[in-house]
Write a protein that holds these residues in place. Structure first.
Motif, short mmCIF file in Angstrom:
data_model
loop_
_atom_site.label_atom_id
_atom_site.label_comp_id
_atom_site.label_asym_id
_atom_site.label_seq_id
_atom_site.Cartn_x
_atom_site.Cartn_y
_atom_site.Cartn_z
N THR A 9 98.39 48.89 26.67
CA THR A 9 99.82 48.56 26.60
C THR A 9 100.30 48.11 27.98
O THR A 9 101.41 48.36 28.38
CB THR A 9 100.64 49.76 26.12
N SER A 10 99.40 47.47 28.72
CA SER A 10 99.73 47.05 30.09
C SER A 10 100.76 45.94 30.09
O SER A 10 101.02 45.31 29.08
CB SER A 10 98.45 46.57 30.79
N THR A 11 101.33 45.72 31.23
CA THR A 11 102.37 44.70 31.34
C THR A 11 101.77 43.32 31.47
O THR A 11 100.64 43.14 31.92
CB THR A 11 103.23 44.98 32.58
N TYR A 294 115.05 49.73 34.58
CA TYR A 294 114.29 49.88 33.35
C TYR A 294 115.24 49.66 32.17
O TYR A 294 116.31 50.28 32.09
CB TYR A 294 113.67 51.27 33.25
N SER A 296 115.63 48.80 27.75
CA SER A 296 115.12 48.59 26.40
C SER A 296 116.28 48.66 25.43
O SER A 296 117.38 49.13 25.76
CB SER A 296 114.03 49.61 26.04
N LYS A 318 108.64 42.74 34.37
CA LYS A 318 107.54 43.35 33.60
C LYS A 318 108.02 43.61 32.18
O LYS A 318 109.17 44.01 31.98
CB LYS A 318 107.09 44.68 34.22
N THR A 320 106.61 45.37 28.30
CA THR A 320 105.60 46.11 27.57
C THR A 320 105.31 45.40 26.25
O THR A 320 106.24 45.03 25.54
CB THR A 320 106.07 47.54 27.27
N LYS A 321 104.04 45.23 25.95
CA LYS A 321 103.66 44.58 24.70
C LYS A 321 103.00 45.60 23.78
O LYS A 321 102.22 46.43 24.21
CB LYS A 321 102.68 43.44 24.96
#
Length: 604
Positions: A9-11, A294, A296, A318, A320-321
């Protein structure tokens, strides 16, 4: 589940700054914490895999670096007390270890300041530790049973805060001194809270003194306080950042989050446009006139944004996928308002699937409503996304006891006014059913910890509203717990629930405490989740509730009691154990909503 939570789940855009701490796997699969020197070069400072493998049932709670050393706090079996290990960066050598640590900060390479918990899990002592000699000196002892001591860090100071639920006292420990010395900054005052930050070598303080929704003050050179961000009646200030040229504040107004900024010479605030009205955002760091945030929302996983105050530009650095599992265009989020019996409007955050292929009336309504918690449901939740993908609706009732509508919203849902929390949740369920977002046959209630108290009380009063209710590590016997001051945390909680030695408080708690109000009636499908090492909502308390409930239940719905062996209040978060827990919950929900038969009266 495993496909929804991919290993990587890396950026997408790995632009790291000096000092960033990032976990990554090495060539043999160990999870390593790296400290970045620049955007490319990094140094391994801590091997999490080896650390956990060498300690049975070890749960890492925090990792903090200082010069050439790193501090790791962890719990055994999910208990309340943290153990602290000091290691040289990049090694497994133990320089020092301390038990029952609540908070800690380095004063120098050889001196550590830390607070320690007692047998009741109160943090009542501040120690100075000589790391070379491994010897402690007591600096401060707090006698009041409703207060705890904690430490935080700024550029020039260690900040020592002595606080209860509604009061605080602040000391500063200047790092440049030869030895730690406590300098009183603000003494405690009934009902007054203080939080302190340092920006550009100046001390700032947020307080509710004569400002129920907070204001921000600056400590001037002549040692007096001047107001720089005033109180506004309908705007709750919850965080702030001061840069060289600007003020930035994070606020809630009428349930909506806003981040606003203005130049130090300006009079008018400007609001950062995040393109969504419902979202979650937190300050990460500042650099000159740039702020990292941050961010979301219910349709967007966590992202890091950078806001340049000098030219008012917001960029994404950055993201998150998640490889598989969601399609955001099929999620729709809105804010609803349900009118309570006393005329107050209760906000509900609702996210639903609008996929034509996956659409039904299954709805999970969550609530917490205690301790002045900040709004939930405004950010991205992988747990919710799983249900949304299958056509469910996810809703959060922002009941009184939270801080969604300002500090008074919290005060109106605690102590003798706790009844408002339960009435608000019932109001929200009735509203969602009336407006046909769901039906009683397809409504699921969910509450964790103090939110489990909401569920326990509501199912006693209105069991017919629900198909299924999940009580996750619930607080079910408030009366007995609060009457026993020998139990961990009880005295800390007097300012939240009240002390039942007072007759009026006793009657109030007895009227809603779930265990004392179980009735002979038909209950909905119920799943109780507990952990064997939970001190906050102990397993025995939940077990006795379930036993009595089964005796009194006149219906045929299932009552399941699932206990996780070897973990604490948040359950087992290691490896894929938390995914197994979630899978079990969802299997139970699906079986009840879609009429799949399950065994009744089963204990796991």
């Amino acid at each position: 589940m495993n496909n929804f939570y991919p290993k990587d789940t890396s950026t997408i855009n790995k632009r790291y700054n000096k000092g960033n701490l990032i976990y990554d796997e090495d060539s043999v699969g160990n999870l390593i914490l790296y400290e970045y020197k620049d955007t490319i070069n990094r140094t391994p400072i801590f091997n999490l895999t080896k650390f956990q493998d060498s300690r049975k049932n070890c749960f890492i709670t925090y990792v903090k670096s200082y010069h050439n050393t790193v501090g790791i706090t962890y719990t055994n079996d999910g208990g309340l007390s943290n153990n602290l290990i000091i290691q040289p960066k990049g090694t497994t050598t133990i320089l020092d270890s301390i038990s029952d640590v609540y908070s800690y900060e380095w004063f120098s390479d050889s001196t550590l300041m830390y607070t320690k918990t007692n047998k009741l899990k109160r943090s009542d002592k501040l120690f100075q530790r000589n790391l070379n000699a491994k010897k402690d000196s007591l600096v401060l002892f707090e006698k009041d049973l409703t207060f705890d001591i904690s430490l935080s860090n700024s550029k020039s100071y260690i900040i020592c805060t002595i606080e209860s639920k509604d009061e605080s006292e602040i000391y500063l420990i200047k790092k440049e001194d030869n030895n730690p010395f406590l300098q009183l900054l603000k003494e405690r005052e009934t009902g007054v809270t203080y939080t302190v930050k340092e920006f550009d070598n100046h001390i700032y303080m947020m307080t509710n003194k004569n400002a129920i929704n907070n204001k921000v003050l600056l400590l001037t050179d002549n040692n007096s306080w001047t107001e720089i961000i005033p109180h506004e009646k309908d705007v709750l200030i919850i965080d702030y950042v001061i840069t060289k040229n600007s003020f930035v504040i994070k606020t809630y107004q009428n349930s909506y989050l806003e981040i606003k900024h203005k130049g130090k010479g300006d009079s008018k605030w400007q609001t950062i446009d995040f393109k969504n009205k419902i979202f979650s955002a937190n300050f990460q760091s500042t650099e000159k006139d740039k702020i990292k945030i941050y961010y979301s929302n219910p349709r967007t996983p966590l992202a890091q944004l950078e806001f340049d105050l000098s030219n008012v530009v917001l960029t994404k650095t950055k993201v998150t996928k998640i490889k598989r599992g969601i399609n955001p265009r099929y999620f729709k989020t809105e804010r609803l308002w349900a009118k309570s019996k006393d005329g107050r409007k209760i906000p509900i955050t609702l996210t639903k699937s609008i996929s034509p292929k996956k659409k039904h009336k299954g709805l999970i309504l969550k609530a917490y409503g205690a301790y002045g918690n900040y709004p939930t449901g405004n950010d991205f939740s992988s747990e919710d996304a799983i249900l949304l993908n299958d056509g469910f609706t996810s809703a959060y009732a922002h009941i009184r006891g939270s801080i969604t509508m300002g500090k008074q919203w919290y005060l109106d849902g605690k102590l003798l006014d706790k009844e408002n929390s339960f009435n608000d949740y019932i109001t929200c369920t009735e509203y969602l059913i009336k407006k046909k977002f769901t039906s009683t046959e397809q409504l699921i209630g969910y509450g964790n910890s103090a939110g489990g108290l909401i569920m326990g009380t509501v199912i006693n009063r209105r069991p017919e509203l629900f198909n299924t209710v999940i009580l996750d590590h619930p607080y079910l016997d408030v009366l007995t717990t609060m009457m026993n001051d020998s139990l961990p945390l009880t005295t800390d909680e007097y300012k939240e629930w009240g002390n039942p030695k007072d007759e009026e408080v006793y009657k109030c708690i007895k009227n809603y405490s779930p265990y004392q109000n179980i009735k002979k009636q038909k209950y909905p499908n119920l799943l109780f989740i507990a952990s064997s090492n939970d001190y906050q909502t102990p397993v025995w308390q939940i077990a006795k509730y379930v036993a009595k409930l089964r005796e009194y239940n006149t219906g045929n719905n299932s009552i399941l009691f699932k206990t996780d062996i070897g973990s604490g209040h948040i359950g087992n978060t290691s490896g894929k154990e938390w995914i197994k827990k979630l899978s079990f919950q969802y299997a139970y929900i699906y079986g009840n909503i879609f009429k799949i038969k399950t065994n009744t009266q089963q204990e796991l």
